[in-house]
Write a protein that holds these residues in place. Structure first.
Motif, PDB file in Angstrom:
ATOM      1  N   VAL A 158      10.724  19.466   7.774  1.00 35.06           N
ATOM      2  CA  VAL A 158       9.500  19.661   6.872  1.00 35.06           C
ATOM      3  C   VAL A 158       8.938  18.312   7.050  1.00 35.06           C
ATOM      4  N   CYS A 159       7.769  18.067   6.323  1.00 32.43           N
ATOM      5  CA  CYS A 159       6.860  17.013   6.540  1.00 32.43           C
ATOM      6  C   CYS A 159       7.337  15.620   6.848  1.00 32.43           C
ATOM      7  N   TYR A 162      -0.214  13.283  -2.407  1.00 36.55           N
ATOM      8  CA  TYR A 162      -0.401  14.584  -2.757  1.00 36.55           C
ATOM      9  C   TYR A 162      -1.387  15.323  -1.748  1.00 36.55           C
ATOM     10  N   LEU A 163      -1.274  16.542  -1.688  1.00 37.33           N
ATOM     11  CA  LEU A 163      -2.168  17.393  -0.845  1.00 37.33           C
ATOM     12  C   LEU A 163      -2.879  18.479  -1.493  1.00 37.33           C
ATOM     13  N   HIS A 164      -4.016  18.714  -1.482  1.00 34.89           N
ATOM     14  CA  HIS A 164      -4.509  19.719  -2.202  1.00 34.89           C
ATOM     15  C   HIS A 164      -4.544  20.787  -1.589  1.00 34.89           C
ATOM     16  N   GLN A 165      -3.862  22.011  -2.220  1.00 32.83           N
ATOM     17  CA  GLN A 165      -3.576  23.354  -1.490  1.00 32.83           C
ATOM     18  C   GLN A 165      -4.563  24.175  -1.437  1.00 32.83           C
ATOM     19  N   GLY A 166      -5.879  23.729  -1.557  1.00 34.17           N
ATOM     20  CA  GLY A 166      -6.958  24.781  -1.449  1.00 34.17           C
ATOM     21  C   GLY A 166      -6.932  25.497   0.026  1.00 34.17           C
ATOM     22  N   ARG A 196       0.516  23.180   5.034  1.00 38.49           N
ATOM     23  CA  ARG A 196       2.045  23.189   4.661  1.00 38.49           C
ATOM     24  C   ARG A 196       2.383  21.908   3.767  1.00 38.49           C
ATOM     25  N   GLY A 197       3.271  22.085   2.692  1.00 36.91           N
ATOM     26  CA  GLY A 197       3.659  20.677   2.057  1.00 36.91           C
ATOM     27  C   GLY A 197       3.061  20.460   0.904  1.00 36.91           C
ATOM     28  N   ALA A 198       2.077  21.624   0.066  1.00 40.63           N
ATOM     29  CA  ALA A 198       1.380  21.268  -0.852  1.00 40.63           C
ATOM     30  C   ALA A 198       2.060  21.369  -1.872  1.00 40.63           C
ATOM     31  N   SER A 199       3.354  22.056  -2.216  1.00 44.60           N
ATOM     32  CA  SER A 199       3.668  22.039  -3.623  1.00 44.60           C
ATOM     33  C   SER A 199       4.810  21.067  -3.776  1.00 44.60           C
ATOM     34  N   GLN A 200       4.801  20.197  -2.923  1.00 43.87           N
ATOM     35  CA  GLN A 200       5.852  19.012  -3.067  1.00 43.87           C
ATOM     36  C   GLN A 200       4.817  17.814  -2.726  1.00 43.87           C
ATOM     37  N   LEU A 201       5.581  16.666  -3.035  1.00 44.55           N
ATOM     38  CA  LEU A 201       4.784  15.313  -2.480  1.00 44.55           C
ATOM     39  C   LEU A 201       4.567  15.646  -0.908  1.00 44.55           C
ATOM     40  N   HIS A 202       3.692  15.280  -0.245  1.00 43.75           N
ATOM     41  CA  HIS A 202       3.344  15.553   1.105  1.00 43.75           C
ATOM     42  C   HIS A 202       3.481  14.106   1.771  1.00 43.75           C
ATOM     43  N   ALA A 203       3.929  14.093   3.320  1.00 42.21           N
ATOM     44  CA  ALA A 203       4.069  12.863   3.740  1.00 42.21           C
ATOM     45  C   ALA A 203       3.163  13.032   5.043  1.00 42.21           C
ATOM     46  N   TRP A 210      -6.656   1.682   9.055  1.00 40.06           N
ATOM     47  CA  TRP A 210      -5.610   2.565   9.037  1.00 40.06           C
ATOM     48  C   TRP A 210      -6.039   3.995   8.674  1.00 40.06           C
ATOM     49  N   MET A 211      -5.733   4.647   9.858  1.00 37.79           N
ATOM     50  CA  MET A 211      -6.084   6.163   9.746  1.00 37.79           C
ATOM     51  C   MET A 211      -5.054   6.972   9.661  1.00 37.79           C
ATOM     52  N   GLY A 212      -5.392   8.009   8.679  1.00 41.67           N
ATOM     53  CA  GLY A 212      -4.245   9.086   8.410  1.00 41.67           C
ATOM     54  C   GLY A 212      -3.973  10.019   9.353  1.00 41.67           C
ATOM     55  N   ILE A 213      -2.847  10.718   9.810  1.00 46.48           N
ATOM     56  CA  ILE A 213      -2.877  11.758  10.805  1.00 46.48           C
ATOM     57  C   ILE A 213      -1.688  12.463  10.251  1.00 46.48           C
ATOM     58  N   ASP A 214      -1.653  13.497  10.143  1.00 48.69           N
ATOM     59  CA  ASP A 214      -1.074  14.615   9.737  1.00 48.69           C
ATOM     60  C   ASP A 214      -0.240  15.436  10.768  1.00 48.69           C
ATOM     61  N   PRO A 215       1.103  15.197  11.172  1.00 50.00           N
ATOM     62  CA  PRO A 215       1.527  15.779  12.380  1.00 50.00           C
ATOM     63  C   PRO A 215       2.072  17.009  11.802  1.00 50.00           C
ATOM     64  N   THR A 216       2.381  17.381  10.549  1.00 48.33           N
ATOM     65  CA  THR A 216       2.849  18.893   9.958  1.00 48.33           C
ATOM     66  C   THR A 216       1.886  19.794  10.017  1.00 48.33           C
ATOM     67  N   ASN A 217       0.394  19.289   9.733  1.00 50.92           N
ATOM     68  CA  ASN A 217      -0.543  20.285   9.641  1.00 50.92           C
ATOM     69  C   ASN A 217      -1.379  20.144  10.853  1.00 50.92           C
ATOM     70  N   ASN A 218      -1.021  19.271  11.759  1.00 50.67           N
ATOM     71  CA  ASN A 218      -2.125  18.814  12.985  1.00 50.67           C
ATOM     72  C   ASN A 218      -3.389  18.633  12.563  1.00 50.67           C
ATOM     73  N   LEU A 219      -3.707  17.752  11.501  1.00 51.53           N
ATOM     74  CA  LEU A 219      -4.929  17.514  11.110  1.00 51.53           C
ATOM     75  C   LEU A 219      -5.089  15.946  10.991  1.00 51.53           C
ATOM     76  N   LEU A 220      -6.395  15.656  10.996  1.00 48.69           N
ATOM     77  CA  LEU A 220      -6.735  14.121  10.596  1.00 48.69           C
ATOM     78  C   LEU A 220      -6.769  14.184   9.106  1.00 48.69           C
ATOM     79  N   VAL A 221      -6.508  13.189   8.434  1.00 44.58           N
ATOM     80  CA  VAL A 221      -6.689  13.036   6.913  1.00 44.58           C
ATOM     81  C   VAL A 221      -7.907  13.013   6.258  1.00 44.58           C
ATOM     82  N   ASP A 222      -8.253  13.815   5.407  1.00 45.92           N
ATOM     83  CA  ASP A 222      -9.362  13.712   4.753  1.00 45.92           C
ATOM     84  C   ASP A 222      -9.404  13.619   3.307  1.00 45.92           C
ATOM     85  N   HIS A 223     -10.449  13.979   2.830  1.00 49.18           N
ATOM     86  CA  HIS A 223     -10.371  13.683   1.150  1.00 49.18           C
ATOM     87  C   HIS A 223      -9.531  14.859   0.388  1.00 49.18           C
TER      88      HIS A 223
END
Lengths: 312, 484, 286
Positions: free
Chosen positions: C182-183, C207-211, C215-222, C233-246
């Motif tokens: 998982v994340c 937290y990750l907005h589930q809109g 993956r990982g929106a119903s729990q605390l995300h990592a 410092w730039m956020g990178i999310d390997p679980t969703n293969n995304l760059l971190v935004d708002h």
């Protein structure tokens, strides 16, 4: 004062007082059983000693040597004299900055006395020496307490421990003796000499035999004896007197605090006042219930005191 | 020879070590003259008496330390005390004192830098690897400014005198240096044992140490004109409990354990029978990992949960600051001359013992080839544990040490075998006076605008003949130290 | 700005009675970079006191809960409003490659980032050995961000998102073998690889907005944060293969999961068997 230190002092007082009662009850009952009427066999006495101490022994272990060992030198028995002096000394050590050197040394000296005592000789010949020395050294410890400490919060808290424990021990002794008497068979129970023998042991065990005789100026009877150790406010080994001193010492430590309904001071005052206005006739109507209730009251005061002033 | 009967004994001056008392041609050093004259009047019986009296004072006053052993309650022992005082002439002391202040000020600046810009690493004065791999570098301290900018409020600098007659710093202790209560107890005892000699020599007073300590603690309080300072102890089973209780009592402050404190809204309180009372400054005698179970060791019952939050919120001062251990690491010790120069801009006043760092290839090679000439020390142990002295080892033991070093290079440093100076010492049981090795632990206080070095300090003496390890846990004793 | 209502719920059941607790929750949003936080509210079925500490760092706030009561289950609810500034990661521009490389190789960059740049076998959750890395490659060319994104893609495809195969004590080296997780597991492995290739990077929880279909929106995300010259410092999310935004609302960061435990603390009890359930609800209000 730190709550933890107060807790140490309170329990130091309680442990020390327990030692004295265990030693005296053991000594008095052991020797009085020697010249007792025939039906009061040794076994009854030994059972009584264990009951007073709140300790049971398996039937196959029940013999004189084991009982005596268990009361004084069994470290597994938390109510034994050796356990109590170890606990008392640990508590004193934790409050070493508060108590006087003299008090510390007297406790330490008794601690070494118990630890180094020849246990074999105690079990066979030296029971008197050990118990009598214990009683005397406890008297010295209490003398140092009153004579060398500043009579401030710390002293009051130790005294609180002592008086609460003493009240509890008196009630326990009465309770135990009452059961001893109840366990006798029908016609033995009626036997005046057996009854008076047991009463004498009870009163001697509380160092109140002589004084009650002087007070009533007639041969001892159950009524007089119980009245003396329960309700005589001027006799320091009565439950009422202990409770009065408890209320006084609580008043000292509560300092400027206003008296609220849920405070321990209020509770102690209420329990003292209730006992003060009871008569011995009312009490003896149902002695076991009275004892149970008062034991519970004393437990409540102790628990509430800890909760209010020195929770751990 | 008449003039070596200083003690009515044949005192045998040491030939290979520096003898504090007599020079190499067997003449009493000038600053020991009054002592020598006084002692010449005594006989064996006197010495026995002094020794017994001194022991009795310690015993009666309960000045003990606990020894770790199989017994879970430990056992209490009297710290052996030798009644022949060590004398340091005032002019020598002045320069030692300056050296101590210089050194500890530099350590303070070093710590401030490590937890802020790390300039000393960027300038390449101290290799960055040294700090990175140190378990004592506390990341929560990054960017935090302790009150008054002080980290090592209390430092214990250990000093020895080598056979060349020079003083050397053996190690720095800036976590919770202990021993100061014995200094005060020793002085107190010796005053009672040798009053005449004492009034003749008039050593510099040390009696005001508790006052100075309290003054320093108050100076770093987070804004309160009547700060509540406390001493935090692990409890009465700790080996230094006597000292904790002694310091609290002599400063007139409360001696607390972790369970006596609690934290609410980032503020520390102590539980008293009349409710909770705010605490401003904690002289803590428990190590960093035990301070706060929420931040460090979750199993620790010695500390107080939330304590570090209160500290980092600036509502309580911890003395010494957490994370100072990174500076008294024995591997950092090797760089002390550079560190002093970097921050203070001066050459070191007190010398450093040359140190080989096994983490570095050249040094490692030298150490492995010359173990018999070296003292090998683990960088992270205290109390004299884990030390190997090369010239006392058998061939097998040398091999073992070589293996140990290679398995964990950074863990070890090595120094040439320094010869600790010797001092006449009464030998119990033999009723003689003989030369024994000594060192000196000094105590330095740094406050917001105060600094103080205790004149003298704790002279520790290795009571076993020829032994170089002076720690109390390893059979060492102590002497009163006079600055005259 | 995007306004969110965050809700965190946790229920703990204890095998034996607890008498008194001192707990720390890491669930309060990170306050840096313009996020505005309002109306934090903490409630519990157990009587006690709570407060927000801002001691650790200015941006991170611990929530403390202190109780002297007896209990055998503890339910807590936390809600807060947070206004997150719009963050478009694609607007961020890297320095010219040469200049970036010079900074990355400088002593002072390494020293300033020492906490998050070192591979540390003592912290095995995000540690990988050289042989663990053999299944991954590191671009030789391009900007640091390009290389990081390339590595993120590899991690994303390497691990199958599946719960029940790992837990909070699973280490990166195990993830390499089981290839499921998982994340936290995605992030730990990603961090281990990043540090192996010399990138300053840290574990981030939030937290990750589930809109969106994430993956990982119903729990605390990592996710991971990487330090990149000029960008920060730039956020990178390997679980969703995304760059971190708002849509990502950060709580805190650390070396690995252990620095970001949502609940930690001290309980007075005889046993410490416990079962915990967490739930997170993120609602966008504007």
């Amino acid at each position: 004062m730190l709550s933890r230190i107060a807790n140490n002092l309170f329990w130091m007082g309680r442990y020390l007082e327990r030692i004295e009662h265990t030693a005296r009850y053991t000594k008095v009952n052991y020797f009085s059983a020697m010249d007792a009427p025939i039906v009061l066999q040794k076994d009854l006495m030994l059972h009584s000693l264990l009951k007073m101490n709140g300790k049971g022994l398996a039937i196959n272990e029940f013999n004189e040597q084991n009982v005596l060992q268990c009361l004084s030198f069994d470290k597994e028995n938390p109510s034994s004299i050796i356990s109590n002096i170890i606990f008392a000394r640990e508590n004193a050590r934790g409050a070493r900055d508060i108590i006087s050197t003299e008090l510390w040394e007297s406790i330490n000296k008794y601690y070494h006395f118990v630890l180094n005592y020849d246990q074999e000789s105690y079990r066979t010949t030296a029971l008197y020496d050990f118990t009598q020395n214990s009683i005397e050294q406890l008297t010295i410890i209490k003398g140092q307490m009153d004579g060398t400490l500043v009579h401030n919060d710390a002293w009051s808290i130790i005294k609180l421990g002592i008086y609460l424990e003493r009240a509890a021990q008196i009630l326990r002794a009465i309770h135990t003796k009452w059961e001893d008497i109840e366990s006798l068979k029908g016609n033995e129970k009626e036997n005046i000499s057996i009854l008076s023998h047991q009463l004498a042991a009870l009163m001697r065990g509380l160092e109140s035999f002589d004084m009650s005789r002087k007070h009533y100026r007639r041969p001892p009877n159950l009524h007089d004896s119980l009245e003396f150790i329960l309700l005589n406010d001027r006799f320091p080994r009565s439950v009422l007197s202990c409770l009065r001193k408890v209320t006084q010492q609580i008043h000292v430590i509560s300092a400027a605090k206003s008296l609220t309904k849920d405070s321990v001071e209020f509770l102690a005052n209420k329990i003292y006042a209730r006992l003060k206005h009871l008569t011995i006739e009312e009490i003896t109507e149902d002695l076991p219930t009275f004892i149970n209730k008062t034991q519970y009251d004393i437990y409540l005061i102790g628990a509430k005191l800890e909760e209010e002033y020195f929770p751990l | 020879m008449e003039h070596n009967k200083f003690f009515n004994f044949e005192y045998q001056a040491s030939s290979e070590n520096y003898d504090e008392f007599v020079s190499s041609d067997n003449i009493v050093r000038a600053h020991y003259d009054p002592l020598s004259a006084q002692f010449a009047q005594y006989k064996t019986e006197h010495y026995q008496k002094f020794n017994e009296e001194a022991k009795l004072v310690f015993f009666n006053e309960g000045i003990t330390f606990a020894v770790y052993s199989d017994n879970p309650l430990g056992s209490e022992k009297i710290f052996p005390f030798d009644f022949i005082p060590r004398i340091i002439p005032a002019n020598e002391w002045n320069s030692i004192e300056k050296g101590i202040v210089q050194r500890n000020r530099a350590i303070n600046e070093f710590l401030k830098d490590l937890y802020h810009g790390k300039k000393i690493l960027k300038d390449g004065i101290v290799p960055k690897e040294l700090i990175y791999s140190s378990a004592n570098m506390l990341s929560v301290m990054e960017g935090f400014d302790p009150i008054g900018g002080i980290y090592n409020h209390i430092s214990g600098t250990d000093i020895i005198r080598h056979s060349d007659g020079e003083y050397y710093v053996l190690e720095d202790n800036v976590r919770c240096p202990s021993g100061v209560s014995y200094v005060l107890a020793n002085r107190n005892t010796l005053k009672k044992t040798l009053p005449k000699l004492f009034s003749k020599c008039q050593p510099q007073p040390i009696i005001n140490y508790p006052e100075k300590l309290l003054e320093m603690l108050q100076s770093v309080s987070p804004g309160n004109s009547h700060p509540n300072c406390v001493v935090l102890s692990p409890g009465m089973y700790n080996s230094a409990y006597f000292e904790h209780s002694f310091l609290a009592q002599s400063m007139g402050v409360e001696l607390v354990e972790g369970r006596d404190l609690f934290v609410k809204n980032d503020v520390v309180y102590m539980k008293t029978i009349h409710g909770s009372q705010r605490v401003h400054v904690i002289y803590r005698r428990i190590d960093d990992p035990f301070l706060d179970p929420l931040l460090f060791n979750p199993d620790s019952v010695l500390g107080t949960p939330g304590l570090m939050s209160a500290y980092l919120a600036g509502n309580v001062t911890l003395v010494n600051a957490p994370g100072t251990g990174v500076a008294d690491d024995k591997a950092v010790y090797a760089y002390m001359p550079e560190i002093i120069k970097y921050y203070v801009g001066e050459e070191q006043i007190l010398k450093n013992v040359p140190t080989y760092r096994c983490g570095e290839d050249d040094d490692l090679k030298y150490v492995l080839e010359n173990i018999e000439k070296l003292v090998v020390k683990p960088v992270d142990e205290s109390g004299g544990y884990g030390i190997s002295i090369g010239n006392t080892l058998s061939k097998e033991q040398i091999k073992e040490v070589q293996l140990q070093i290679q398995q964990n290079r950074r863990k070890y440093i090595a120094q040439p075998i320094m010869s600790l100076s010797v001092h006449p010492t009464y030998i119990e049981g033999e009723d003689t006076i003989d030369a024994r090795h000594i060192d000196l632990r000094t105590f330095c206080l740094l406050g917001k605008s105060t600094e103080y070095v205790l004149p003298g300090g704790l002279t520790r003496v290795a009571l076993k003949k020829g032994n170089l390890i002076v720690n109390s846990s390893q059979g060492g004793g102590s002497k009163d130290t006079w600055v005259i | 700005m995007s306004l969110y209502q965050l809700q965190y719920k946790a229920s703990n059941a204890y095998a034996s009675q607890v008498w008194g607790a001192y707990l720390k929750f890491l669930i309060h949003p990170y306050s840096a970079i313009g996020a505005q936080i309002n109306k934090p509210y903490f409630s519990s079925n157990v009587e006690g006191e709570w407060w927000i500490s801002n001691a650790r760092q200015k941006e991170v706030s611990d929530i403390f809960f202190k109780s002297n009561t007896k209990f055998d289950s503890l339910e807590i609810k936390y809600s807060v409003l947070v206004d997150v500034p719009i963050n478009n990661p694609f607007e961020k521009i890297s320095l010219p490659i040469e200049l970036e490389k010079r900074i990355l190789d400088s002593n002072s960059w390494i020293i300033d980032n020492y906490r998050f740049i070192q591979s540390n076998p003592q912290r095995p959750k995000s540690y990988v050995s050289a042989s663990d890395c053999s299944a991954f490659y590191w671009l030789n060319e391009g900007n640091l961000l390009d290389k990081i994104i390339c590595l993120r893609d590899q991690v994303y495809h390497y691990i199958e998102f599946a719960s029940g195969h790992t837990n909070t004590s699973t280490c990166a080296a195990e993830i390499v073998i089981i290839k499921k997780g998982v994340c936290q597991d995605f992030t730990h492995l990603f961090l281990g690889l990043l540090r192996h290739f010399g990138v300053a990077s840290r574990y981030t929880s939030g937290y990750l907005h589930q809109g969106t279909e994430t993956r990982g929106a119903s729990q605390l995300h990592a996710w991971a944060e990487c330090h990149i010259p000029e960008i920060g410092w730039m956020g990178i999310d390997p679980t969703n293969n995304l760059l971190v935004d708002h849509h990502y609302i950060k709580i805190c960061h650390g070396y690995d999961y252990d620095d970001c435990l949502p609940v930690s603390g001290v309980l007075n009890s005889m046993g410490n068997q416990q079962s915990t359930e967490h739930q997170v609800i993120v609602q966008q209000i504007q």
